[in-house]
Motif scaffolding. Structure first.
Motif, PDB file in Angstrom:
ATOM      1  N   PHE A  11       0.823  -1.204   0.000  1.00  0.00           N
ATOM      2  CA  PHE A  11       0.000   0.000   0.000  1.00  0.00           C
ATOM      3  C   PHE A  11       0.865   1.265   0.000  1.00  0.00           C
ATOM      4  O   PHE A  11       0.490   2.280  -0.589  1.00  0.00           O
ATOM      5  N   ILE A  12       2.005   1.206   0.661  1.00  0.00           N
ATOM      6  CA  ILE A  12       2.935   2.341   0.603  1.00  0.00           C
ATOM      7  C   ILE A  12       3.406   2.549  -0.836  1.00  0.00           C
ATOM      8  O   ILE A  12       3.495   3.683  -1.328  1.00  0.00           O
ATOM      9  N   ALA A  13       3.684   1.444  -1.524  1.00  0.00           N
ATOM     10  CA  ALA A  13       4.103   1.546  -2.932  1.00  0.00           C
ATOM     11  C   ALA A  13       2.982   2.097  -3.800  1.00  0.00           C
ATOM     12  O   ALA A  13       3.228   2.886  -4.728  1.00  0.00           O
ATOM     13  N   ILE A  14       1.731   1.716  -3.516  1.00  0.00           N
ATOM     14  CA  ILE A  14       0.600   2.238  -4.281  1.00  0.00           C
ATOM     15  C   ILE A  14       0.473   3.743  -4.114  1.00  0.00           C
ATOM     16  O   ILE A  14       0.298   4.489  -5.092  1.00  0.00           O
ATOM     17  N   VAL A  15       0.569   4.226  -2.877  1.00  0.00           N
ATOM     18  CA  VAL A  15       0.464   5.670  -2.639  1.00  0.00           C
ATOM     19  C   VAL A  15       1.621   6.400  -3.311  1.00  0.00           C
ATOM     20  O   VAL A  15       1.428   7.463  -3.926  1.00  0.00           O
ATOM     21  N   ALA A  16       2.833   5.829  -3.226  1.00  0.00           N
ATOM     22  CA  ALA A  16       3.983   6.456  -3.896  1.00  0.00           C
ATOM     23  C   ALA A  16       3.781   6.499  -5.404  1.00  0.00           C
ATOM     24  O   ALA A  16       4.104   7.503  -6.063  1.00  0.00           O
ATOM     25  N   GLY A  17       3.226   5.431  -5.976  1.00  0.00           N
ATOM     26  CA  GLY A  17       2.945   5.420  -7.412  1.00  0.00           C
ATOM     27  C   GLY A  17       1.887   6.431  -7.790  1.00  0.00           C
ATOM     28  O   GLY A  17       1.985   7.086  -8.846  1.00  0.00           O
ATOM     29  N   TRP A  18       0.865   6.580  -6.923  1.00  0.00           N
ATOM     30  CA  TRP A  18      -0.168   7.585  -7.209  1.00  0.00           C
ATOM     31  C   TRP A  18       0.431   8.986  -7.194  1.00  0.00           C
ATOM     32  O   TRP A  18       0.109   9.825  -8.047  1.00  0.00           O
ATOM     33  N   VAL A  19       1.307   9.261  -6.221  1.00  0.00           N
ATOM     34  CA  VAL A  19       1.956  10.576  -6.162  1.00  0.00           C
ATOM     35  C   VAL A  19       2.764  10.818  -7.431  1.00  0.00           C
ATOM     36  O   VAL A  19       2.733  11.915  -8.013  1.00  0.00           O
ATOM     37  N   THR A  20       3.483   9.802  -7.884  1.00  0.00           N
ATOM     38  CA  THR A  20       4.256   9.932  -9.125  1.00  0.00           C
ATOM     39  C   THR A  20       3.354  10.286 -10.296  1.00  0.00           C
ATOM     40  O   THR A  20       3.645  11.195 -11.080  1.00  0.00           O
ATOM     41  N   THR A  21       2.241   9.578 -10.414  1.00  0.00           N
ATOM     42  CA  THR A  21       1.327   9.783 -11.537  1.00  0.00           C
ATOM     43  C   THR A  21       0.688  11.160 -11.505  1.00  0.00           C
ATOM     44  O   THR A  21       0.651  11.864 -12.520  1.00  0.00           O
ATOM     45  N   GLU A  22       0.167  11.550 -10.342  1.00  0.00           N
ATOM     46  CA  GLU A  22      -0.602  12.787 -10.271  1.00  0.00           C
ATOM     47  C   GLU A  22       0.284  14.021 -10.167  1.00  0.00           C
ATOM     48  O   GLU A  22       0.028  15.032 -10.826  1.00  0.00           O
ATOM     49  N   ALA A  23       1.323  13.964  -9.344  1.00  0.00           N
ATOM     50  CA  ALA A  23       2.232  15.103  -9.257  1.00  0.00           C
ATOM     51  C   ALA A  23       3.022  15.274 -10.551  1.00  0.00           C
ATOM     52  O   ALA A  23       3.340  16.395 -10.950  1.00  0.00           O
ATOM     53  N   GLY A  24       3.304  14.169 -11.231  1.00  0.00           N
ATOM     54  CA  GLY A  24       4.031  14.251 -12.496  1.00  0.00           C
ATOM     55  C   GLY A  24       3.227  14.888 -13.611  1.00  0.00           C
ATOM     56  O   GLY A  24       3.801  15.357 -14.596  1.00  0.00           O
ATOM     57  N   ARG A  25       1.897  14.905 -13.466  1.00  0.00           N
ATOM     58  CA  ARG A  25       1.036  15.523 -14.475  1.00  0.00           C
ATOM     59  C   ARG A  25       1.013  17.043 -14.345  1.00  0.00           C
ATOM     60  O   ARG A  25       0.679  17.755 -15.307  1.00  0.00           O
ATOM     61  N   GLN A  26       1.330  17.543 -13.178  1.00  0.00           N
ATOM     62  CA  GLN A  26       1.270  18.986 -12.941  1.00  0.00           C
ATOM     63  C   GLN A  26       2.218  19.736 -13.884  1.00  0.00           C
ATOM     64  O   GLN A  26       3.240  19.185 -14.295  1.00  0.00           O
ATOM     65  N   PRO A  27       1.854  20.972 -14.243  1.00  0.00           N
ATOM     66  CA  PRO A  27       0.773  21.820 -13.713  1.00  0.00           C
ATOM     67  C   PRO A  27      -0.576  21.609 -14.403  1.00  0.00           C
ATOM     68  O   PRO A  27      -1.410  22.508 -14.393  1.00  0.00           O
ATOM     69  N   TRP A  28      -0.793  20.448 -15.010  1.00  0.00           N
ATOM     70  CA  TRP A  28      -2.005  20.187 -15.778  1.00  0.00           C
ATOM     71  C   TRP A  28      -2.974  19.312 -14.999  1.00  0.00           C
ATOM     72  O   TRP A  28      -2.577  18.365 -14.343  1.00  0.00           O
ATOM     73  N   VAL A  29      -4.255  19.618 -15.115  1.00  0.00           N
ATOM     74  CA  VAL A  29      -5.295  18.693 -14.668  1.00  0.00           C
ATOM     75  C   VAL A  29      -5.635  17.754 -15.819  1.00  0.00           C
ATOM     76  O   VAL A  29      -5.724  16.536 -15.644  1.00  0.00           O
ATOM     77  N   ILE A  30      -5.845  18.304 -16.985  1.00  0.00           N
ATOM     78  CA  ILE A  30      -5.968  17.525 -18.221  1.00  0.00           C
ATOM     79  C   ILE A  30      -4.704  17.817 -19.017  1.00  0.00           C
ATOM     80  O   ILE A  30      -4.485  18.950 -19.448  1.00  0.00           O
TER      81      ILE A  30
END
Length: 471
Positions: free
Chosen positions: A371-390
């Motif tokens: 679960f720690i790896a899942i949260v870290a992967g989510w941070v990578t995915t979502e923070a890596g998309r910034q500064p874009w929402v789409i």
């Protein structure tokens, strides 16, 4: 609040609520499938150990499922309260996908969950197994719709812009957008792997108490097989997902690798094992690198080149240190889990899987690692998309609601307090259930054998005896 703007607080609030939420659906996805396997094996073999394990884990599943529903509802409201710009511009696409998630997956789960939890004495064995299968399938369908929506935000397709709004043109292109297949496989495998380590950790805990416990041996063995089989597949899927990211989100990939661009005289992209990315100087401080290795796995050539962050406008860079380190946490934990799986396979070969107490302790203490790896992967995915929402089309600053920082800070503070109480109690309760003996007596009718209506969480009430409540 600490000099932060409303947009910063809104982002942190969504990150906070999603970080809690993502754990419980992942737990439900993996555990529902595990319950389906257990009941299927019981029907096929008639061995008592499988139905005992089913009754043991279904109580924990009921708590996790309930916590997942509660935390998911909150985020739906946040789209309207904190992200009205996004809802207004992209609601014709994401709103439809999320609605189908409710109409298909959630209704399917809700329709069969009661039979699964309380119907074993009231329906035939095959019908009860069918209900368990439907709940498991429902969790997978739910993940499919959610990841369709989120993947479209990462790699948008099948739309046209009409008066500043995203209007659907091809629903097939929207649903099966370029990153969706990789993200779906990656997330579902992550859920299975995370649950295998939970099951393995619980099995290790009970083996420490009694190495002859049949149920503990069985769940521990199943968990170790699951880990050693799924982790190599996950590594291959992750590699394919990385290549997809390189093609469609090159700035995110560059941040994950901590790659700013080629240095003088350098050919190829190094693998950066350790560094402190410095966004001011656009370089890595204290870097420890392996030359050309990133080129090899990203381009399949020792001298292949990729776009560095310097190729993109600075105001379109994600938070490089955050993405760089969250990615390494995810990958590092993944390799650690693979190592545990291989070690389990070695001990099985040496016929020491159930006798090696230090390994049982290791699996117990690494119980939450997935679960720690899942949260870290989510941070990578979502923070890596910034500064874009789409990605590439709608910036986060244009998606936020016109709120003041004080109102967002107040709601964020409330969420922190409420979540700490609710999820603290839920996790504590699951820990109490985990302490019970897996082979303990369970009424023939299952948790809901009494012939009167039951609340969903009542499936776990009978599990705690007076002695445990006092402890």
């Amino acid at each position: 609040m600490l000099g932060l703007h409303a947009i910063d607080l809104a982002r942190f609030q969504f990150a906070f609520t999603v970080s809690f939420h993502i754990i419980f659906p992942a737990f439900s996805i993996g555990l529902a499938s595990y319950l389906m396997v257990l009941e299927g094996l019981w029907l096929k073999t008639g061995k008592d150990v499988y139905i005992k394990l089913y009754h043991f884990w279904i109580r924990i599943f009921a708590v996790a499922f309930g916590l997942g529903v509660v935390s998911g509802v909150v985020m739906a409201y946040e789209f309207g309260t904190n992200w009205s710009g996004f809802a207004e511009k992209a609601g014709d696409i994401t709103g439809v996908l999320l609605t189908y998630e409710v109409l298909t997956a959630f209704f399917l789960e809700a329709g069969f969950l009661g039979i699964m939890l309380f119907g074993q004495a009231r329906v035939s064995k095959r019908l009860h197994f069918f209900a368990t299968c439907m709940v498991a399938i429902g969790t997978l369908i739910s993940a499919t719709w959610i990841l369709m929506s989120n993947s479209w935000m990462q790699t948008p397709a099948g739309f046209e812009m009409v008066d500043g709004r995203f209007e659907p043109v091809s629903w097939l292109e929207i649903m099966f957008n370029p990153s969706f297949p990789y993200r779906l496989l990656h997330m579902v495998l992550a859920a299975f792997i995370s649950v295998s380590f939970v099951v393995g950790g619980v099995g290790g805990y009970h083996l420490l108490r009694d190495k002859e416990d049949k149920a503990a041996r069985k769940m521990f063995s199943m968990a170790m097989w699951m880990a050693v089989v799924t982790l190599p597949i996950q590594i291959m899927v992750g590699d394919a997902h990385g290549l997809n990211t390189l093609e469609h989100q090159p700035a995110k990939l560059a941040a994950m690798e901590g790659y700013w661009g080629p240095k003088s005289g350098e050919t190829g992209v190094p693998l950066t094992l350790f560094a402190l990315p410095n966004m001011e100087t656009a370089q890595n401080d204290y870097a420890l690198e392996i030359p050309n290795l990133a080129s090899l796995y990203l381009t399949h050539s020792l001298h292949g080149e990729i776009q560095g962050l310097s190729s993109f406008p600075k105001d379109e860079w994600p938070d490089v240190p955050l993405v760089f380190w969250s990615f390494r946490i995810m990958v590092g934990l993944g390799m650690a889990m693979l190592g545990i799986g291989v070690l389990g396979l070695f001990l099985r070969w040496r016929k020491r899987l159930y006798d090696t107490r230090w390994f049982h302790r290791l699996t117990f203490f690494t119980l939450p690692i997935g679960f720690i790896a899942i949260v870290a992967g989510w941070v990578t995915t979502e923070a890596g998309r910034q500064p874009w929402v789409i990605y590439g089309l709608l910036k986060t600053v244009d998606a936020v609601s016109p709120l003041n920082a004080g109102s967002v800070a107040a709601s964020l503070s409330g969420f922190i307090v409420v979540y700490a109480i609710i999820f603290g109690i839920g996790i504590y309760y699951m820990a109490k259930l985990i302490r019970k003996e897996p082979m303990g007596d369970v009424p023939d009718g299952g948790p809901g054998h009494e012939r009167h209506p039951k609340r969903p969480f009542s499936v776990v009430e009978q599990e705690l005896d007076d002695e445990e409540v006092r402890s």
